[in-house]
Scaffold this motif. Structure first.
Motif, PDB file in Angstrom:
ATOM      1  N   LEU A 186      50.818  46.190  29.284  1.00 58.15           N
ATOM      2  CA  LEU A 186      50.130  44.896  29.252  1.00 58.15           C
ATOM      3  C   LEU A 186      49.088  44.872  28.144  1.00 58.15           C
ATOM      4  O   LEU A 186      48.963  43.891  27.409  1.00 58.15           O
ATOM      5  N   ARG A 187      48.340  45.993  28.025  1.00 52.44           N
ATOM      6  CA  ARG A 187      47.303  46.032  26.996  1.00 52.44           C
ATOM      7  C   ARG A 187      47.908  45.970  25.595  1.00 52.44           C
ATOM      8  O   ARG A 187      47.322  45.375  24.689  1.00 52.44           O
ATOM      9  N   SER A 188      49.061  46.614  25.429  1.00 50.64           N
ATOM     10  CA  SER A 188      49.705  46.566  24.111  1.00 50.64           C
ATOM     11  C   SER A 188      50.119  45.149  23.748  1.00 50.64           C
ATOM     12  O   SER A 188      50.259  44.818  22.580  1.00 50.64           O
ATOM     13  N   CYS A 189      50.299  44.323  24.782  1.00 51.63           N
ATOM     14  CA  CYS A 189      50.616  42.896  24.561  1.00 51.63           C
ATOM     15  C   CYS A 189      49.353  42.047  24.577  1.00 51.63           C
ATOM     16  O   CYS A 189      49.432  40.814  24.527  1.00 51.63           O
ATOM     17  N   GLY A 190      48.186  42.703  24.675  1.00 51.75           N
ATOM     18  CA  GLY A 190      46.929  41.966  24.696  1.00 51.75           C
ATOM     19  C   GLY A 190      46.632  41.317  26.028  1.00 51.75           C
ATOM     20  O   GLY A 190      45.934  40.296  26.082  1.00 51.75           O
ATOM     21  N   ILE A 191      47.136  41.877  27.146  1.00 52.12           N
ATOM     22  CA  ILE A 191      46.974  41.257  28.465  1.00 52.12           C
ATOM     23  C   ILE A 191      46.379  42.274  29.437  1.00 52.12           C
ATOM     24  O   ILE A 191      46.787  43.429  29.466  1.00 52.12           O
ATOM     25  N   ASP A 192      45.412  41.835  30.235  1.00 46.91           N
ATOM     26  CA  ASP A 192      44.874  42.623  31.334  1.00 46.91           C
ATOM     27  C   ASP A 192      45.088  41.860  32.633  1.00 46.91           C
ATOM     28  O   ASP A 192      45.232  40.630  32.633  1.00 46.91           O
ATOM     29  N   LEU A 193      45.083  42.598  33.748  1.00 49.99           N
ATOM     30  CA  LEU A 193      45.358  42.002  35.052  1.00 49.99           C
ATOM     31  C   LEU A 193      44.152  42.176  35.959  1.00 49.99           C
ATOM     32  O   LEU A 193      43.551  43.247  36.017  1.00 49.99           O
ATOM     33  N   VAL A 194      43.776  41.095  36.664  1.00 51.10           N
ATOM     34  CA  VAL A 194      42.682  41.126  37.635  1.00 51.10           C
ATOM     35  C   VAL A 194      43.155  40.394  38.886  1.00 51.10           C
ATOM     36  O   VAL A 194      43.808  39.351  38.785  1.00 51.10           O
ATOM     37  N   VAL A 195      42.845  40.948  40.072  1.00 51.93           N
ATOM     38  CA  VAL A 195      43.282  40.340  41.327  1.00 51.93           C
ATOM     39  C   VAL A 195      42.077  40.157  42.248  1.00 51.93           C
ATOM     40  O   VAL A 195      41.286  41.082  42.438  1.00 51.93           O
ATOM     41  N   TYR A 196      41.940  38.955  42.797  1.00 54.83           N
ATOM     42  CA  TYR A 196      40.891  38.643  43.763  1.00 54.83           C
ATOM     43  C   TYR A 196      41.524  38.081  45.034  1.00 54.83           C
ATOM     44  O   TYR A 196      42.636  37.528  45.007  1.00 54.83           O
ATOM     45  N   THR A 197      40.794  38.206  46.144  1.00 55.18           N
ATOM     46  CA  THR A 197      41.143  37.412  47.323  1.00 55.18           C
ATOM     47  C   THR A 197      40.594  36.008  47.117  1.00 55.18           C
ATOM     48  O   THR A 197      39.781  35.761  46.217  1.00 55.18           O
ATOM     49  N   LEU A 198      41.030  35.066  47.968  1.00 52.03           N
ATOM     50  CA  LEU A 198      40.596  33.685  47.803  1.00 52.03           C
ATOM     51  C   LEU A 198      39.083  33.532  47.970  1.00 52.03           C
ATOM     52  O   LEU A 198      38.486  32.605  47.416  1.00 52.03           O
ATOM     53  N   ASP A 199      38.460  34.415  48.758  1.00 52.53           N
ATOM     54  CA  ASP A 199      37.017  34.316  48.962  1.00 52.53           C
ATOM     55  C   ASP A 199      36.218  35.067  47.891  1.00 52.53           C
ATOM     56  O   ASP A 199      35.000  35.223  48.009  1.00 52.53           O
ATOM     57  N   GLY A 200      36.897  35.540  46.840  1.00 51.39           N
ATOM     58  CA  GLY A 200      36.196  36.144  45.710  1.00 51.39           C
ATOM     59  C   GLY A 200      36.010  37.635  45.779  1.00 51.39           C
ATOM     60  O   GLY A 200      35.256  38.201  44.979  1.00 51.39           O
ATOM     61  N   ARG A 201      36.692  38.341  46.688  1.00 52.26           N
ATOM     62  CA  ARG A 201      36.569  39.802  46.759  1.00 52.26           C
ATOM     63  C   ARG A 201      37.529  40.433  45.755  1.00 52.26           C
ATOM     64  O   ARG A 201      38.714  40.124  45.732  1.00 52.26           O
ATOM     65  N   LEU A 202      36.997  41.309  44.913  1.00 48.62           N
ATOM     66  CA  LEU A 202      37.805  41.943  43.871  1.00 48.62           C
ATOM     67  C   LEU A 202      38.739  42.975  44.492  1.00 48.62           C
ATOM     68  O   LEU A 202      38.299  43.882  45.190  1.00 48.62           O
ATOM     69  N   VAL A 203      40.030  42.836  44.245  1.00 44.84           N
ATOM     70  CA  VAL A 203      41.041  43.760  44.761  1.00 44.84           C
ATOM     71  C   VAL A 203      41.453  44.764  43.687  1.00 44.84           C
ATOM     72  O   VAL A 203      41.615  45.952  43.949  1.00 44.84           O
ATOM     73  N   TYR A 204      41.594  44.297  42.453  1.00 43.08           N
ATOM     74  CA  TYR A 204      42.056  45.174  41.373  1.00 43.08           C
ATOM     75  C   TYR A 204      41.573  44.608  40.042  1.00 43.08           C
ATOM     76  O   TYR A 204      41.514  43.395  39.842  1.00 43.08           O
ATOM     77  N   SER A 205      41.219  45.488  39.135  1.00 45.73           N
ATOM     78  CA  SER A 205      40.862  45.076  37.783  1.00 45.73           C
ATOM     79  C   SER A 205      41.394  46.083  36.779  1.00 45.73           C
ATOM     80  O   SER A 205      41.155  47.282  36.908  1.00 45.73           O
TER      81      SER A 205
END
Length: 592
Positions: free
Chosen positions: A202-221
């Motif tokens: 993903l980074r080689s394509c210039g993309i990063d991934l971030v995941v949150y729950t609907l209430d704003g709790r960070l699951v993955y970055s």
């Protein structure tokens, strides 16, 4: 290869030798051993947690507590059929019925095996430690032939003076738990390697991934350390619910974020893909700037137009612009609010979560022009954004023709919102280039009224002076009736720029608690703002006497450029092709 780092919590000290013996069968794993039951077992685990374990192994209620309190996998040592046979070998002969007392997760493991036993087994399963004493008393009251217990129940029974037999996990159970723990580590290691591989792709394509729950709790970055400051902005955007795409401009980079809602294990998650690129350098691509909605709103809120409530004069035009999907041509006198109207149109459009690209046609140099027309990074080749071509009438014939050809060839109006502005008194006086662009692109032409026609002009000076006073934490000066009348009746040929300059001068130069008509006349005369139009500045530039020292020519050129830009030093520096620092030095020379 990652070595499995495993913590083993023994429920009683006598179990340690067997645990250590079985651990020697797994040379590719690293084992640490502690002893403790229930709360003591948890305390032991927490004491060792700084060593960053992959898995914890324990048994019974201790395993249950650890699973509730720790974020890493917990493997439970069970009891096999041979373990049961060994545990029951010391039971009295002719035993017909026994009681099994202990935590539910221990007893449920042996329940299927009891059908193989030559006697009946009644189960007294507990979920919490404070239930244990009552369960033991019930078993004792029923006068079973024997009572078998897990570690905690066994110790409690001894405290109560009752005879009990301990359920022991033998080597087979220990070996199975260790093997399971190692497998978990191997699977997690493989998963981590796969995750790192996907992150790198993903980074080689210039993309990063971030995941949150609907209430704003960070699951993955997957953001790098450089970009982690974006997390607060990302959380704010997903909780605002404003669209599925937005742009953040930060530290010289532009981050494009796309949102998608997914469901994982019955939990709704917001997945964000973040791609970034270096923002165009103003020094390299002069005249082309990117702004996000926050930048535009801040700029609009601090504009003279907003301070004097000029939105009322522009509202009918903004409403018309909102109802059309066609490109828009804004015409009107210089500095009459065309830029602010373009900002209002952008903020109310469907593309407000994407950047506003402002192209200052007057400031485009050779590099920025080539970037705009030829580079695939150019805004002309983007989609779902708003592009504002400011003062398109300033483009030379070759350039406006090339721009029009590029826009039509790329079918840009179908992908983005286009706004043009042209400095003319009304639509009938537009330049040839502006007229052809409007005709070829089927623009909706909106004539922005000059300041002197605004209904809000009568109270505008009071509002602006009040704004200046609040910035200085001071009292605003009062306007005499004669002063108010002069300000309302002034033709304001320089529109908002002239209004700002005159009022700034009055605020600075007035003497006393009020501003008189004489003060207003003096300000208009001293500032000569009514004559500071683009045409006059051009005439002044053309009339420069070149047969004199170069320092004097540079000084007068700087003064003329600043007059042409109505005091905007950044714009004047851009026209002259110098830095703001150089412009300041030239202006200082003009005062010596």
């Amino acid at each position: 290869m990652h070595v499995a780092n495993i913590l083993v919590i023994a429920p009683y000290p006598e179990m340690l030798p067997e645990l250590q013996e079985v651990a020697s069968e797994f040379p590719d794993a690293s084992f640490s051993f502690e002893t403790g039951d229930l709360a003591h077992g948890l305390a032991s685990a927490l004491k060792m947690f700084h060593l960053d374990f992959d898995v914890v192994i324990s048994r019974g209620g201790t395993a249950q507590i650890l699973e509730d309190e720790l974020s890493i996998p917990v493997v439970e040592m069970g009891i096999t059929a041979p373990d049961l046979v060994s545990s029951f070998s010391n039971l009295p002969k002719n035993t017909t019925c026994i009681a099994a007392v202990g935590f539910r997760n221990v007893l449920q493991n042996i329940k299927p095996l009891t059908s193989l036993l030559p006697f009946e087994v009644d189960f007294y399963a507990i979920d919490f430690e404070d239930e244990l004493e009552e369960a033991l008393r019930d078993a004792l009251d029923n006068e079973y032939d024997a009572i078998v217990c897990d570690t905690k129940a066994f110790n409690q029974a001894r405290l109560m003076g009752a005879e009990a037999h301990l359920l022991v996990s033998g080597k087979d159970s220990i070996r199975a738990a260790f093997s399971h723990a190692v497998q978990i580590c191997e699977l997690n290691g493989a998963l981590e390697e796969r995750t790192r591989f996907l992150q790198e792709m993903l980074r080689s394509c210039g993309i990063d991934l971030v995941v949150y729950t609907l209430d704003g709790r960070l699951v993955y970055s997957g953001l790098s350390e450089r970009d982690r400051s974006l997390l607060d902005d990302l959380k704010r955007y997903i909780q605002s619910g404003n669209g599925h795409r937005f742009v953040i401009r930060r530290n010289g980079r532009i981050y494009t974020v796309r949102l998608k809602t997914t469901v994982f294990e019955e939990t709704r998650l917001v997945t964000l893909t973040v791609s970034s690129a270096n923002a165009p350098n103003p020094d390299r691509f002069m005249g082309i700037e990117h702004f996000n909605a926050d930048d535009v709103q801040i700029d609009l809120d601090h504009s003279v137009m907003h301070i004097i409530q000029g939105e009322q004069a522009l509202a009918p035009l903004a409403d018309t612009a909102q109802r059309t999907g066609q490109p828009i041509m804004l015409v009107g006198e210089p500095r009459c609010g065309k830029t602010q109207l373009a900002q209002i149109i952008y903020l109310s459009s469907e593309f407000k979560d994407r950047p506003l690209v402002r192209v200052e046609c007057r400031l485009l140099n050779e590099k920025s022009w080539n970037y705009l027309i030829d580079s695939y990074h150019s805004p002309l080749y983007e989609a779902d954004c708003t592009i504002f071509f400011h003062e398109v009438d300033q483009l030379e014939d070759e350039r406006w023709k090339a721009l029009l050809a590029a826009i039509k060839e790329t079918r840009l109006p179908e992908r983005s919102k286009l706004i043009f502005s042209s400095d003319h008194a009304d639509a009938a006086d537009v330049s040839r280039g502006s007229a052809i662009i409007a005709e070829q692109l089927r623009c909706i032409t909106l004539t922005v009224p000059p300041l002197r026609t605004w209904k809000t002009l009568e109270g505008a000076a009071d509002k602006y002076l009040q704004h200046l006073a609040e910035e200085k934490n001071a009292d605003a000066p009062l306007l005499d009736p004669g002063a108010t009348a002069l300000l309302v009746q002034n033709p304001w040929k320089g529109n908002l720029a002239q209004f700002r300059s005159v009022l700034n001068w009055l605020d600075m130069a007035h003497d006393g608690p009020s501003i008189t008509a004489h003060d207003v006349l003096d300000a208009l005369e001293r500032r000569e703002i009514s004559g500071m139009t683009g045409q006059r500045a051009e005439r002044e530039t053309e009339s420069l006497d070149l047969i004199r020292p170069l320092i004097e020519i540079n000084r007068d050129a700087a003064a003329a450029a600043l007059a042409h830009c109505h005091g905007n030093k950044s714009e004047a520096a851009g026209i002259l092709g110098v830095s703001r620092t150089t412009l300041y030095k030239l202006l200082e020379q003009s005062q010596t």
